[in-house]
Design an enzyme around this catalytic site. Structure first.
Site, PDB file in Angstrom:
ATOM      1  N   CYS A  24      61.464  25.152 -13.752  1.00 49.68           N
ATOM      2  CA  CYS A  24      61.240  25.736 -12.429  1.00 49.68           C
ATOM      3  C   CYS A  24      62.476  25.673 -11.533  1.00 49.68           C
ATOM      4  CB  CYS A  24      60.049  25.072 -11.739  1.00 49.68           C
ATOM      5  SG  CYS A  24      58.489  25.437 -12.562  1.00 49.68           S
ATOM      6  N   HIS A  28      63.603  32.473 -10.741  1.00 49.10           N
ATOM      7  CA  HIS A  28      62.613  33.239 -11.502  1.00 49.10           C
ATOM      8  C   HIS A  28      61.576  33.776 -10.526  1.00 49.10           C
ATOM      9  CE1 HIS A  28      60.737  29.302 -11.000  1.00 49.10           C
ATOM     10  NE2 HIS A  28      59.573  29.914 -11.156  1.00 49.10           N
ATOM     11  N   HIS A  30      57.254  35.333  -9.840  1.00 53.30           N
ATOM     12  CA  HIS A  30      55.848  35.331 -10.222  1.00 53.30           C
ATOM     13  C   HIS A  30      55.164  36.555  -9.637  1.00 53.30           C
ATOM     14  CE1 HIS A  30      55.932  31.170 -11.603  1.00 53.30           C
ATOM     15  NE2 HIS A  30      56.636  30.872 -10.529  1.00 53.30           N
ATOM     16  N   HIS A  69      52.568  40.553   2.374  1.00 53.63           N
ATOM     17  CA  HIS A  69      53.118  41.491   1.396  1.00 53.63           C
ATOM     18  C   HIS A  69      54.470  42.062   1.819  1.00 53.63           C
ATOM     19  CE1 HIS A  69      53.742  45.401  -0.536  1.00 53.63           C
ATOM     20  NE2 HIS A  69      53.151  44.851  -1.581  1.00 53.63           N
ATOM     21  N   GLU A 139      50.031  31.123  -8.335  1.00 55.48           N
ATOM     22  CA  GLU A 139      51.402  31.293  -8.821  1.00 55.48           C
ATOM     23  C   GLU A 139      51.398  31.872 -10.236  1.00 55.48           C
ATOM     24  OE1 GLU A 139      54.761  28.497  -7.564  1.00 55.48           O
ATOM     25  OE2 GLU A 139      54.285  27.879  -9.608  1.00 55.48           O
TER      26      GLU A 139
HETATM   27 ZN    ZN Z   1      57.867  29.396 -10.215  1.00 55.07          ZN
END
Ligand code: ZN
Length: 151
Positions: A24, A28, A30, A69, A139
């Protein structure tokens, strides 16, 4: 009598957990799901659009779109003290959608953040009791965090 309703919106959002012992720590992303949970009494005024509702789902959607959003979709959320990531993102220029936050962007902390973004916008025009009860953040399909209101 109390009712609860939930509504969610999804975003594609990047982050990293800089001190994480494993993967983590890498930059990256999700497919996050941001879900509000409201609690209260339904509108009892006869003939109004919201009769029988806690709050119109489309009005909740509008709030989620505007304050969640549109802020974090296709954005990278970075902890302000994560110097390496802040430096890397600054190379992307002002056009890059970056949200800098004063906390490590874990699901738990993001649930609290999201709760605070929408809480003041949850309102009724009909005098029915209505409050933001909780904010849930997914997540991954196996990982959720929730921030609950005080009482
Ligand atoms: Zn993550």
């Amino acid at each position: 009598m109390t009712s609860r309703i939930r509504r969610w919106v999804e975003t594609d959002t990047g982050h990293r957990v800089p001190n994480h012992k494993s993967k983590c720590r890498h930059m990256h992303g999700h497919r996050y799901r941001w879900e509000v949970e409201l609690e209260g009494e339904v509108v009892t005024q006869s003939g109004v659009s919201e009769e029988g509702m806690l709050m119109d789902f489309s009005d909740i959607s509008e709030i989620l779109n505007k304050y969640i959003h549109d802020v974090v979709d296709h954005a990278f959320i970075v902890y302000e003290s994560d110097e390496e990531a802040v430096a890397a993102l600054s190379l992307m220029g002002d056009e890059h959608r970056t949200l800098t936050v004063p906390f490590v962007p874990t699901a738990e902390n993001l649930a609290k953040w999201a709760f605070e973004q929408v809480d003041t916008h949850i309102k009724t025009s009909y005098g029915n009791s209505l409050r933001l009860r909780a904010f849930h953040v997914r997540e991954t399909p196996k990982s959720w965090a929730t921030w609950y209101s005080e009482s």
